[in-house]
Design a protein around this motif. Structure first.
Motif, PDB file in Angstrom:
ATOM      1  N   VAL B  56       0.865  -1.185   0.000  1.00 42.45           N
ATOM      2  CA  VAL B  56       0.000   0.000   0.000  1.00 42.45           C
ATOM      3  C   VAL B  56       0.902   1.235   0.000  1.00 42.45           C
ATOM      4  O   VAL B  56       1.643   1.469   0.955  1.00 42.45           O
ATOM      5  CB  VAL B  56      -0.939   0.011   1.225  1.00 42.45           C
ATOM      6  N   ALA B  57       0.843   1.991  -1.087  1.00 44.94           N
ATOM      7  CA  ALA B  57       1.769   3.116  -1.261  1.00 44.94           C
ATOM      8  C   ALA B  57       1.588   4.143  -0.147  1.00 44.94           C
ATOM      9  O   ALA B  57       0.461   4.463   0.237  1.00 44.94           O
ATOM     10  CB  ALA B  57       1.537   3.768  -2.618  1.00 44.94           C
ATOM     11  N   GLY B  58       2.696   4.634   0.369  1.00 47.59           N
ATOM     12  CA  GLY B  58       2.663   5.735   1.322  1.00 47.59           C
ATOM     13  C   GLY B  58       2.537   5.333   2.774  1.00 47.59           C
ATOM     14  O   GLY B  58       2.761   6.152   3.673  1.00 47.59           O
ATOM     15  N   LEU B  59       2.237   4.083   3.055  1.00 46.61           N
ATOM     16  CA  LEU B  59       2.033   3.701   4.462  1.00 46.61           C
ATOM     17  C   LEU B  59       3.344   3.605   5.242  1.00 46.61           C
ATOM     18  O   LEU B  59       3.330   3.556   6.468  1.00 46.61           O
ATOM     19  CB  LEU B  59       1.302   2.354   4.559  1.00 46.61           C
ATOM     20  N   VAL B  69       5.000  14.125  15.042  1.00 49.07           N
ATOM     21  CA  VAL B  69       5.537  13.125  14.118  1.00 49.07           C
ATOM     22  C   VAL B  69       4.399  12.160  13.769  1.00 49.07           C
ATOM     23  O   VAL B  69       3.746  11.622  14.666  1.00 49.07           O
ATOM     24  CB  VAL B  69       6.703  12.342  14.754  1.00 49.07           C
ATOM     25  N   THR B  70       4.174  11.986  12.470  1.00 48.60           N
ATOM     26  CA  THR B  70       3.147  11.048  12.021  1.00 48.60           C
ATOM     27  C   THR B  70       3.834   9.834  11.417  1.00 48.60           C
ATOM     28  O   THR B  70       4.646   9.957  10.503  1.00 48.60           O
ATOM     29  CB  THR B  70       2.222  11.718  10.988  1.00 48.60           C
ATOM     30  N   VAL B  71       3.523   8.681  11.972  1.00 51.29           N
ATOM     31  CA  VAL B  71       4.183   7.442  11.566  1.00 51.29           C
ATOM     32  C   VAL B  71       3.169   6.567  10.835  1.00 51.29           C
ATOM     33  O   VAL B  71       2.134   6.211  11.392  1.00 51.29           O
ATOM     34  CB  VAL B  71       4.738   6.693  12.803  1.00 51.29           C
ATOM     35  N   GLY B  72       3.476   6.225   9.595  1.00 51.17           N
ATOM     36  CA  GLY B  72       2.600   5.373   8.798  1.00 51.17           C
ATOM     37  C   GLY B  72       2.619   3.937   9.286  1.00 51.17           C
ATOM     38  O   GLY B  72       3.568   3.503   9.949  1.00 51.17           O
ATOM     39  N   THR B 134      -2.761  10.236  18.450  1.00 53.20           N
ATOM     40  CA  THR B 134      -4.028   9.967  17.773  1.00 53.20           C
ATOM     41  C   THR B 134      -3.822   8.847  16.764  1.00 53.20           C
ATOM     42  O   THR B 134      -2.892   8.888  15.960  1.00 53.20           O
ATOM     43  CB  THR B 134      -4.519  11.225  17.027  1.00 53.20           C
ATOM     44  N   ILE B 135      -4.686   7.847  16.828  1.00 55.53           N
ATOM     45  CA  ILE B 135      -4.596   6.718  15.908  1.00 55.53           C
ATOM     46  C   ILE B 135      -5.626   6.925  14.800  1.00 55.53           C
ATOM     47  O   ILE B 135      -6.816   7.094  15.080  1.00 55.53           O
ATOM     48  CB  ILE B 135      -4.835   5.382  16.650  1.00 55.53           C
ATOM     49  N   SER B 136      -5.154   6.929  13.560  1.00 51.37           N
ATOM     50  CA  SER B 136      -6.065   7.084  12.422  1.00 51.37           C
ATOM     51  C   SER B 136      -6.365   5.713  11.848  1.00 51.37           C
ATOM     52  O   SER B 136      -5.450   4.936  11.581  1.00 51.37           O
ATOM     53  CB  SER B 136      -5.426   7.954  11.336  1.00 51.37           C
ATOM     54  N   VAL B 137      -7.649   5.435  11.652  1.00 52.29           N
ATOM     55  CA  VAL B 137      -8.040   4.137  11.108  1.00 52.29           C
ATOM     56  C   VAL B 137      -8.998   4.358   9.940  1.00 52.29           C
ATOM     57  O   VAL B 137      -9.680   5.378   9.853  1.00 52.29           O
ATOM     58  CB  VAL B 137      -8.696   3.225  12.183  1.00 52.29           C
ATOM     59  N   ALA B 163     -12.978  -4.942  10.532  1.00 50.27           N
ATOM     60  CA  ALA B 163     -12.608  -4.602   9.148  1.00 50.27           C
ATOM     61  C   ALA B 163     -11.863  -3.273   9.070  1.00 50.27           C
ATOM     62  O   ALA B 163     -11.734  -2.687   7.999  1.00 50.27           O
ATOM     63  CB  ALA B 163     -13.843  -4.578   8.266  1.00 50.27           C
ATOM     64  N   GLU B 164     -11.381  -2.772  10.211  1.00 53.22           N
ATOM     65  CA  GLU B 164     -10.655  -1.503  10.195  1.00 53.22           C
ATOM     66  C   GLU B 164      -9.141  -1.726  10.157  1.00 53.22           C
ATOM     67  O   GLU B 164      -8.633  -2.700  10.704  1.00 53.22           O
ATOM     68  CB  GLU B 164     -11.018  -0.671  11.430  1.00 53.22           C
ATOM     69  N   VAL B 165      -8.469  -0.776   9.508  1.00 50.40           N
ATOM     70  CA  VAL B 165      -7.019  -0.812   9.376  1.00 50.40           C
ATOM     71  C   VAL B 165      -6.446   0.455   9.999  1.00 50.40           C
ATOM     72  O   VAL B 165      -6.936   1.557   9.715  1.00 50.40           O
ATOM     73  CB  VAL B 165      -6.613  -0.848   7.877  1.00 50.40           C
ATOM     74  N   VAL B 166      -5.432   0.308  10.830  1.00 50.36           N
ATOM     75  CA  VAL B 166      -4.705   1.486  11.318  1.00 50.36           C
ATOM     76  C   VAL B 166      -3.875   2.013  10.156  1.00 50.36           C
ATOM     77  O   VAL B 166      -3.122   1.254   9.538  1.00 50.36           O
ATOM     78  CB  VAL B 166      -3.786   1.130  12.499  1.00 50.36           C
ATOM     79  N   THR B 167      -4.017   3.286   9.828  1.00 50.58           N
ATOM     80  CA  THR B 167      -3.218   3.829   8.725  1.00 50.58           C
ATOM     81  C   THR B 167      -2.020   4.626   9.226  1.00 50.58           C
ATOM     82  O   THR B 167      -0.956   4.596   8.616  1.00 50.58           O
ATOM     83  CB  THR B 167      -4.077   4.725   7.810  1.00 50.58           C
ATOM     84  N   GLU B 168      -2.179   5.331  10.332  1.00 52.29           N
ATOM     85  CA  GLU B 168      -1.046   6.078  10.880  1.00 52.29           C
ATOM     86  C   GLU B 168      -1.331   6.465  12.323  1.00 52.29           C
ATOM     87  O   GLU B 168      -2.476   6.435  12.784  1.00 52.29           O
ATOM     88  CB  GLU B 168      -0.755   7.334  10.047  1.00 52.29           C
ATOM     89  N   VAL B 169      -0.247   6.806  13.015  1.00 49.99           N
ATOM     90  CA  VAL B 169      -0.379   7.315  14.377  1.00 49.99           C
ATOM     91  C   VAL B 169       0.363   8.639  14.437  1.00 49.99           C
ATOM     92  O   VAL B 169       1.507   8.745  13.975  1.00 49.99           O
ATOM     93  CB  VAL B 169       0.195   6.321  15.410  1.00 49.99           C
TER      94      VAL B 169
END
Lengths: 166, 288
Positions: B56-59, B69-72, B134-137, B163-169
């Motif tokens: 998955v591009a960009g993760l 700091v945002t970590v994919g 903050t966890i983005s899903v 069915a959720e995926v963590v995308t970044e924190v």
């Protein structure tokens, strides 16, 4: 390359010790079992198979990893190096680190040795100038024979020889 | 010690990953796999479909900004540990990651995966709570952002739906002048902690002005130590520790007990770690 539908078998292309291979493997096949059973390189040893002992350490795209904690399919497209790749081909000579292990009695039964050697092969000695850093680096590999002292001594010898050679 | 049979897919987008999870009877996201694969080797977890997010591009992105700091989701622990920019903005990332596993584990393991795995004795979930990450899903109904304290619900239990995926924190920047300490007692270097502490302490003129304390390996989820935070406020390090120790013990009143340690031991260790962290923060504040 994406795999859009779930599959229980998959074709992978993996370069191992500079040789490219294509194999059809089960999704569940661990990289460690692929290396030993499919490719037939039995220098990589399996101790605990849950990421604890470090015996199965190999290099994947230059990084030391535990091959028992990686699926073969995750190595699709990767370059893998195992302990068989360390000594110069076509001679009886050992690599400098292997020779240092031999000289310093840094192994007894040898079960863990391939893992130590691959961890050491993966790093730049310049990042581990202090003995404490070497000890910390080696903490991810268990040895039940040597008590580690001789391994630390071997590393010091191999790396001081390599800096003198430069 | 081999995983039971399962199916594998490697989608090229987050939405495909969500679809694959939604269609699976028992789907799991595979990022670094350093906790999931051993659990599967032990057959502790039942997985019908593994959804590998590596394509998955960009993760794998790590974005460093003054505010945080945002970590994919696919960024490895080694990658973040080596990032000087990330360490400057969120020092806790580097000090926490030094305690995580060993080199070989960090080369594959991901920061987000550790948080999603929610091991009660892990450092990164505690750091996430300490800094208000903050966890983005992303899920079938779109995306949402979840505060770390609301995301981590218990041992290996998060607010993530099937069915959720963590995308970044996203880890917010540490306050100016704050000292971040991650300290723990573990049986061996690289092991999960028996008990540990993330402390973000602001020293002013050799006195603790404020402290944010989160214990791990104490409760089912990272544990905010509010009484110890209050007890540390105004503390100068030289007077008796008993108030701080008692406050930490009160925070950890329902600490758990297992083969490694009693609840009493965990409470005592936690108090000692709080005192040690505060002294360290005061000392580093004294010599800038």
């Amino acid at each position: 390359m994406s795999v859009s539908q779930p599959v229980s078998e998959i074709e992978v292309e993996i370069t191992i010790n500079s040789r490219r291979r294509r194999d059809r493997v089960p999704s569940r096949l661990l990289l460690s079992d692929y290396i030993r059973d499919t490719v037939g390189l039995t220098g990589t040893h399996l101790g605990c198979e849950h990421g604890y002992c470090g015996a199965c350490t190999v290099m994947v795209d230059g990084d030391a990893v535990r091959s028992c904690l990686m699926l073969t399919v995750q190595a699709d497209g990767a370059e893998i190096r195992t302990v068989e790749d360390l000594a110069p081909a076509g001679s009886d000579a050992l690599s400098p680190m292997q020779q240092a292990f031999h000289d310093n009695h840094a192994l007894q039964c040898g079960f863990c040795t391939a893992g130590f050697l691959m961890t050491l092969e993966s790093v730049d000695p310049a990042d581990y100038r202090h003995p404490q850093q070497v000890v910390e680096l080696l903490s991810g590999n268990l040895c039940r024979c040597t008590g580690y002292q001789n391994i630390v001594t071997a590393v010091a010898q191999a790396w001081s020889d390599s800096t003198q050679a430069q | 010690m081999k995983p039971a049979p399962f199916e594998y897919c490697r989608p090229s987008s987050v939405s495909e990953a969500v679809d694959a999870l939604a269609a699976a009877e028992s789907g799991r996201v595979l990022a670094g796999g350093q906790s999931l694969i051993p659990a599967m080797n032990f057959r502790l977890t039942d997985v019908s479909v593994l959804v590998d997010i590596r394509d998955v591009a960009g993760l794998d992105r790590v974005t460093v900004e003054p505010g945080g700091v945002t970590v994919g989701a696919a960024a490895t622990q080694s990658r973040v540990l080596a990032d000087d920019g990330a360490a400057a903005v969120v020092p806790g990332l580097r000090v926490a990651l030094r305690h995580v596993g060993h080199l070989q584990i960090r080369n594959r393991g991901t920061v987000c995966g550790s948080i999603a795995h929610a091991d009660p004795a892990a450092e990164l979930p505690a750091l996430a709570v300490a800094v208000d990450a903050t966890i983005s899903v992303e899920g079938p109904d779109g995306g949402r952002n979840i505060a770390a304290r609301d995301f981590l619900l218990g041992p290996f239990w998060t607010a993530l739906d099937d069915a959720e995926v963590v995308t970044e924190v996203c880890f917010p920047a540490a306050p100016e002048g704050a000292v971040t300490v991650v300290d723990e007692i573990s049986r061996r270097a690289g092991d999960f902690a028996v008990t540990g502490l993330v402390a973000i302490i602001e020293p002013v003129d050799a006195v603790v002005r404020s402290a944010r304390l989160v214990g791990f390996g104490v409760g089912g989820a990272p544990m905010r130590l509010t009484e110890a935070e209050a007890a540390l406020s105004g503390w100068a390090g030289h007077h008796t520790d008993s108030a701080v120790l008692e406050a930490a013990a009160a925070d950890a009143a329902d600490a758990f007990e297992d083969i490694h340690a009693t609840a009493e031991y965990r409470r005592e260790v936690l108090g000692a770690l709080v005192v040690r962290a505060a002294r360290k923060a005061l000392n580093s504040g004294a010599s800038p």
